[in-house]
Design an enzyme around this catalytic site. Structure first.
Site, PDB file in Angstrom:
ATOM      1  N   GLY A  31       1.353  -1.316  -0.024  1.00 62.20           N
ATOM      2  CA  GLY A  31       0.549   0.332   0.032  1.00 62.20           C
ATOM      3  C   GLY A  31       1.014   1.625   0.346  1.00 62.20           C
ATOM      4  O   GLY A  31       2.208   1.068  -0.646  1.00 62.20           O
ATOM      5  N   LEU A  33       0.256   3.401  -2.341  1.00 56.74           N
ATOM      6  CA  LEU A  33       0.796   3.070  -3.517  1.00 56.74           C
ATOM      7  C   LEU A  33       1.338   4.857  -4.252  1.00 56.74           C
ATOM      8  O   LEU A  33       0.836   5.320  -4.016  1.00 56.74           O
ATOM      9  CB  LEU A  33       0.156   2.391  -4.654  1.00 56.74           C
ATOM     10  N   HIS A  37       4.461   2.105  -7.512  1.00 50.59           N
ATOM     11  CA  HIS A  37       3.365   0.623  -7.766  1.00 50.59           C
ATOM     12  C   HIS A  37       2.290   0.626  -9.221  1.00 50.59           C
ATOM     13  O   HIS A  37       1.858  -0.631 -10.103  1.00 50.59           O
ATOM     14  CB  HIS A  37       2.859   1.214  -6.823  1.00 50.59           C
ATOM     15  N   GLN A  61       7.458  -9.579   8.248  1.00 49.48           N
ATOM     16  CA  GLN A  61       8.850  -9.353   7.853  1.00 49.48           C
ATOM     17  C   GLN A  61       9.390  -7.656   7.844  1.00 49.48           C
ATOM     18  O   GLN A  61      10.449  -7.693   7.381  1.00 49.48           O
ATOM     19  CB  GLN A  61       8.459  -8.897   6.157  1.00 49.48           C
TER      20      GLN A  61
HETATM   21  P1  AMP Z   1       5.993  -2.728  -1.781  1.00 48.90           P
HETATM   22  O1  AMP Z   1       4.484  -1.984  -1.510  1.00 48.90           O
HETATM   23  O2  AMP Z   1       7.403  -0.972  -1.070  1.00 48.90           O
HETATM   24  O3  AMP Z   1       6.118  -3.725  -1.100  1.00 48.90           O
HETATM   25  O4  AMP Z   1       6.192  -3.016  -2.754  1.00 48.90           O
HETATM   26  C1  AMP Z   1       5.410  -3.583  -4.012  1.00 48.90           C
HETATM   27  C2  AMP Z   1       5.675  -3.750  -5.458  1.00 48.90           C
HETATM   28  O5  AMP Z   1       6.334  -3.015  -5.318  1.00 48.90           O
HETATM   29  C3  AMP Z   1       7.464  -4.461  -4.984  1.00 48.90           C
HETATM   30  O6  AMP Z   1       7.701  -5.728  -6.036  1.00 48.90           O
HETATM   31  C4  AMP Z   1       8.303  -3.059  -5.311  1.00 48.90           C
HETATM   32  O7  AMP Z   1       9.714  -3.762  -5.923  1.00 48.90           O
HETATM   33  C5  AMP Z   1       7.675  -2.817  -6.023  1.00 48.90           C
HETATM   34  N1  AMP Z   1       8.238  -0.751  -6.317  1.00 48.90           N
HETATM   35  C6  AMP Z   1       8.201  -0.347  -5.538  1.00 48.90           C
HETATM   36  N2  AMP Z   1       9.146   1.000  -5.772  1.00 48.90           N
HETATM   37  C7  AMP Z   1       8.686   0.480  -7.400  1.00 48.90           C
HETATM   38  C8  AMP Z   1       9.515   2.141  -7.941  1.00 48.90           C
HETATM   39  N3  AMP Z   1       9.988   2.361  -7.854  1.00 48.90           N
HETATM   40  N4  AMP Z   1       9.768   1.684  -9.225  1.00 48.90           N
HETATM   41  C9  AMP Z   1       8.646   0.273  -9.107  1.00 48.90           C
HETATM   42  N5  AMP Z   1       8.742  -0.565  -8.766  1.00 48.90           N
HETATM   43  C10 AMP Z   1       8.711  -0.380  -7.571  1.00 48.90           C
END
Ligand code: AMP
Length: 283
Positions: A31, A33, A37, A61
């Protein structure tokens, strides 16, 4: 967009969907977002017939309880963004829905050396928690494609390993990191930075570019020393690691000049906010 809070109801919907030959793309998130994302969601929409996003801040985690408590949340904004992007389904379970028997881990995932290195070393137990929740989510959703961000480079390797271990027929699509104009990688944790800290944080990208440009000109210890001193002089409070490693295994490489397949990775703190980023190096 349909929102499911219960796994059983989502599973039922997906059983019916699977009677067709359409594909399911899945984007797991915690989240808060942002455009990173959303880029993953758009990739899934492009490739798959049905796109499912999950939002679940997984307690197992977080090795640092304060990091968990302070993790940003903005579910109404997230829902609006997902609707605007065209996401089909949001899975938004509670902790008790995901862990009806409590959050104790019952399965150990043998991740090998990946778990001792870098994030694994500095965040003990983190990847076991990631595997625990991703395993549960994959069991519920059984997607054809799983979309992950390169931003969490080691996490991508860990989840690929998990998929091998549990033997699921899901293809992993790693999507490039979305950055602000300054180069700063988008991250939910950036919300915890003030204006000054946000400016400081842009040096992470600057130093990754520096490492990519100079890794053959300088010795690795000199490169590491330069980047570390630069970051500490320019507003960073603590460094977990600054490294260049083999892009497949994340193991150290004896001679960087002889390797074709490298990745530069940085993990640093500004105040109590921990930021990570990486850059692929190939020649
Ligand atoms: P998180 O909500 O931080 O657990 O991220 C969810 C997904 O979004 C994971 O696969 C992250 O690697 C991806 N993600 C987070 N930040 C970025 C970004 N700046 N660019 C692309 N993907 C991202």
């Amino acid at each position: 967009m349909i929102i499911y809070k219960e796994a059983a109801a989502l599973k039922l919907k997906l059983i019916k969907y699977r009677e067709t030959d359409k594909t399911v793309g899945f984007v797991p998130t915690m989240g808060a977002l942002h455009k990173g994302h959303i880029h993953l969601i758009k990739e899934s929409i492009k490739k798959d017939d049905l796109t499912i996003c999950s939002i679940f801040v997984n307690p197992t985690q977080f090795n640092d309880p304060k990091d968990f408590e302070k993790y940003p949340a903005n579910i109404s904004n997230d829902i609006l963004l997902l609707i605007k992007t065209g996401c089909d389904i949001l899975f938004f379970p509670s902790v008790s829905e995901m862990y009806p028997d409590g959050i104790e881990r019952s399965t150990y995932y043998n991740l090998g050396q990946l778990e001792q290195l870098l994030e694994g070393k500095y965040r003990p137990g983190h990847f076991q928690g990631v595997c625990q929740v991703v395993h549960k989510l994959l069991d519920i959703i059984k997607p054809d494609h799983l979309y992950l961000g390169q931003k969490d480079y080691q996490q991508c390797l860990v989840i690929k390993k998990l998929i091998q271990l549990i033997n699921l027929p899901v293809a992993v699509n790693v999507v490039e990191t979305v950055r602000e104009d300054s180069g700063l990688a988008m991250s939910s944790r950036n919300q915890r930075l003030n204006d000054r800290q946000r400016k400081v944080a842009t040096d992470i990208y600057k130093m990754l570019v520096y490492m990519k440009t100079n890794y053959t000109a300088l010795s690795f210890p000199d490169l590491q020393k330069y980047v570390s001193e630069y970051l500490l002089k320019n507003g960073f409070d603590k460094i977990d690691y600054i490294t260049i490693a083999d892009a497949d295994t994340l193991l150290p490489v004896p001679d960087l000049k002889k390797s074709q397949n490298l990745v530069a990775l940085i993990a640093v703190f500004i105040g109590d906010v921990r930021l990570i980023d990486n850059m692929i190096i190939t020649h």
